[in-house]
Enzyme design. Sequence first.
Site, PDB file in Angstrom:
ATOM      1  N   GLU A  27      71.733  45.066  29.048  1.00 35.89           N
ATOM      2  CA  GLU A  27      71.058  44.108  28.160  1.00 35.89           C
ATOM      3  C   GLU A  27      70.894  44.683  26.765  1.00 35.89           C
ATOM      4  O   GLU A  27      70.321  45.755  26.595  1.00 35.89           O
ATOM      5  CB  GLU A  27      69.663  43.774  28.710  1.00 35.89           C
ATOM      6  CG  GLU A  27      69.720  42.939  29.955  1.00 35.89           C
ATOM      7  CD  GLU A  27      68.344  42.466  30.417  1.00 35.89           C
ATOM      8  OE1 GLU A  27      67.378  42.501  29.644  1.00 35.89           O
ATOM      9  OE2 GLU A  27      68.265  42.084  31.596  1.00 35.89           O
ATOM     10  N   TYR A  67      56.266  31.344  26.227  1.00 35.43           N
ATOM     11  CA  TYR A  67      56.827  32.396  27.063  1.00 35.43           C
ATOM     12  C   TYR A  67      56.327  32.178  28.495  1.00 35.43           C
ATOM     13  O   TYR A  67      55.344  32.762  28.920  1.00 35.43           O
ATOM     14  CB  TYR A  67      56.333  33.740  26.516  1.00 35.43           C
ATOM     15  CG  TYR A  67      57.050  34.944  27.055  1.00 35.43           C
ATOM     16  CD1 TYR A  67      57.847  35.725  26.235  1.00 35.43           C
ATOM     17  CD2 TYR A  67      56.925  35.318  28.388  1.00 35.43           C
ATOM     18  CE1 TYR A  67      58.505  36.836  26.723  1.00 35.43           C
ATOM     19  CE2 TYR A  67      57.586  36.425  28.880  1.00 35.43           C
ATOM     20  CZ  TYR A  67      58.361  37.172  28.053  1.00 35.43           C
ATOM     21  OH  TYR A  67      59.011  38.275  28.539  1.00 35.43           O
ATOM     22  N   ARG A 102      47.878  51.863  35.695  1.00 36.56           N
ATOM     23  CA  ARG A 102      47.093  52.148  36.909  1.00 36.56           C
ATOM     24  C   ARG A 102      46.894  53.641  37.083  1.00 36.56           C
ATOM     25  O   ARG A 102      47.788  54.426  36.783  1.00 36.56           O
ATOM     26  CB  ARG A 102      47.848  51.685  38.160  1.00 36.56           C
ATOM     27  CG  ARG A 102      48.109  50.234  38.230  1.00 36.56           C
ATOM     28  CD  ARG A 102      48.546  49.874  39.663  1.00 36.56           C
ATOM     29  NE  ARG A 102      49.045  48.511  39.629  1.00 36.56           N
ATOM     30  CZ  ARG A 102      50.325  48.194  39.669  1.00 36.56           C
ATOM     31  NH1 ARG A 102      51.232  49.144  39.784  1.00 36.56           N
ATOM     32  NH2 ARG A 102      50.682  46.939  39.612  1.00 36.56           N
ATOM     33  N   ARG A 135      50.883  42.923  28.840  1.00 35.79           N
ATOM     34  CA  ARG A 135      51.455  42.358  30.060  1.00 35.79           C
ATOM     35  C   ARG A 135      51.715  43.421  31.120  1.00 35.79           C
ATOM     36  O   ARG A 135      51.802  43.127  32.294  1.00 35.79           O
ATOM     37  CB  ARG A 135      52.810  41.719  29.732  1.00 35.79           C
ATOM     38  CG  ARG A 135      52.766  40.375  29.132  1.00 35.79           C
ATOM     39  CD  ARG A 135      54.033  39.593  29.487  1.00 35.79           C
ATOM     40  NE  ARG A 135      55.260  40.217  29.042  1.00 35.79           N
ATOM     41  CZ  ARG A 135      55.786  40.040  27.844  1.00 35.79           C
ATOM     42  NH1 ARG A 135      55.207  39.260  26.984  1.00 35.79           N
ATOM     43  NH2 ARG A 135      56.911  40.634  27.517  1.00 35.79           N
ATOM     44  N   ARG A 140      63.963  35.363  20.178  1.00 34.78           N
ATOM     45  CA  ARG A 140      64.660  36.622  20.320  1.00 34.78           C
ATOM     46  C   ARG A 140      65.775  36.352  21.319  1.00 34.78           C
ATOM     47  O   ARG A 140      65.572  35.628  22.296  1.00 34.78           O
ATOM     48  CB  ARG A 140      63.697  37.669  20.873  1.00 34.78           C
ATOM     49  CG  ARG A 140      64.223  39.070  20.915  1.00 34.78           C
ATOM     50  CD  ARG A 140      63.067  40.029  21.124  1.00 34.78           C
ATOM     51  NE  ARG A 140      62.433  39.850  22.414  1.00 34.78           N
ATOM     52  CZ  ARG A 140      62.925  40.286  23.557  1.00 34.78           C
ATOM     53  NH1 ARG A 140      64.072  40.923  23.592  1.00 34.78           N
ATOM     54  NH2 ARG A 140      62.282  40.103  24.691  1.00 34.78           N
ATOM     55  N   ARG A 180      68.147  47.903  29.032  1.00 42.26           N
ATOM     56  CA  ARG A 180      68.099  48.188  30.461  1.00 42.26           C
ATOM     57  C   ARG A 180      69.402  47.814  31.157  1.00 42.26           C
ATOM     58  O   ARG A 180      70.209  47.060  30.619  1.00 42.26           O
ATOM     59  CB  ARG A 180      66.913  47.514  31.129  1.00 42.26           C
ATOM     60  CG  ARG A 180      66.862  46.034  30.947  1.00 42.26           C
ATOM     61  CD  ARG A 180      65.550  45.460  31.494  1.00 42.26           C
ATOM     62  NE  ARG A 180      65.535  44.021  31.306  1.00 42.26           N
ATOM     63  CZ  ARG A 180      64.492  43.238  31.509  1.00 42.26           C
ATOM     64  NH1 ARG A 180      63.361  43.752  31.934  1.00 42.26           N
ATOM     65  NH2 ARG A 180      64.573  41.950  31.310  1.00 42.26           N
ATOM     66  N   ASP A 228      56.606  32.269  32.587  1.00 45.26           N
ATOM     67  CA  ASP A 228      57.280  32.752  33.782  1.00 45.26           C
ATOM     68  C   ASP A 228      57.573  31.550  34.688  1.00 45.26           C
ATOM     69  O   ASP A 228      57.038  30.465  34.483  1.00 45.26           O
ATOM     70  CB  ASP A 228      56.395  33.771  34.512  1.00 45.26           C
ATOM     71  CG  ASP A 228      56.598  35.179  33.956  1.00 45.26           C
ATOM     72  OD1 ASP A 228      57.711  35.473  33.480  1.00 45.26           O
ATOM     73  OD2 ASP A 228      55.649  35.978  34.005  1.00 45.26           O
TER      74      ASP A 228
END
Length: 368
Positions: free
Chosen positions: A300, A348, A176, A172, A249, A280, A350
Amino acid sequence: MKRYDYLIVGAGLFGCVFAYEAKKRGKSCLVIDKRSHTGGNIYCEKIEDINVHKYGAHIFHTSDKAVWEYVNQFAEFNNYINSPVAIYKDELYNLPFNMNTFSKMWGIKTPSEARAKIEEQIKELNITEPKNLEEQALSLVGRDVYEKLIKGYTEKQWQRPCNELPAFIIKRLPLRFTYDNNYFNDRYQGIPIGGYNQIIDGLLEGTEVLLGTDYFEFIKDTDIAFDKTVFTGQIDRFFDYRLGVLEYRSVRFETETLDMENYQGNAVVNYTEASVPYTRVIEHKHFEYGKQPKTVVSREYSSEWTMGDEPYYPINNDKNNELYLKYKALADSTPNVIFGGRLGQYKYYDMDKVIISALEAVRKEFDE
Ligand code: FAD
Ligand code: UDP
């Protein structure tokens, strides 16, 4: 006796899009949710005049122009671009993995130097077909980036060693060889100015909503009649777990208000070493370039899910996917109930994908 065309279980994005579209087509809907507010996981709570993403940071991104225009009907979006920073011990790196990351890691400047460095770090590993997340990550970014930015973070997040996790989890993330810190590759991205609740409020305008109402209690003794039900709760729960329990999860958020204007200088900071217990830290005001005198941060912590906990991320491994298919077969043979959304379809999703899927469900329902 009171009667509605649709009972919609769950005031999350899926349920609200369905309610809006059904109302537009002249249908009556009653929306119920067991929580004390609408919006599902995109709900924002105002603290110190800051829109706090109560169920985790939500950044809207999509490549679908129609979906982008759809959400822009209800809110104006800012030009926020997600660019998280990763902290490993006392070192700081840009994410996703790009030339800024490689340059900092190895003191190099050009893409060919970065590629050569990665090549050098993986040549003796001889990975041809990555079998797990560890091999996938190593073959993409080399040992240094894997050890410092991936291993600790991933094992904290999934509470399993990287060589026992599927490779697709890491796919995901963009990789670059340009100096570009945009976490997403999508054409459109932003945060609704003023938070997500106005999108939900717009979708639900003119629709009746009952909060603090759990479907399984409600349905026992209600005398309201419905032609059909749209169910966006957990599909296994709907069938009383008769085939087994689907796993999730979970995440625990520790949110605090700090008496300072700017705590970490960025909305998202990942802590990638294993010894820091949280994954995070989100500083919510930066999603909207806030200038309030105080700030609100959420740490988190990844947590094991047990029944009764808030189900956040479906664990789409083979075992759960097979079980879901069995529930889906049951769902397909249950008349007058439409299963949708992240929990109803055990996916999952978005936000943009949830909207697409709700609009598809509407087209199917109304034969369009
Ligand atoms: P939900 O929002 O979960 O809504 C379901 C609703 O049903 C809930 O309100 C629940 O209370 C209610 N419900 C369940 N069971 C019952 C019952 N028995 N009776 C009554 N009500 C019930 N997407 C992005 O695009 N960008 C992001 O950055 C992003 N970040 C995320 C971060 C986290 C931590 C999580 C968990 C998700 C993230 N997502 C993100 C995904 C996004 O949250 C989902 O796509 C979207 O919220 C799903 O909407 P939904 O309606 O399917 O489900
Ligand atoms: N990841 C990582 N280091 C980071 C951020 C992400 O190794 O600093 C990996 C980790 O395995 C994670 C995956 O990339 O599960 C996907 O990250 P993303 O931020 O998309 O995950 P989310 O928090 O949305 O599940």
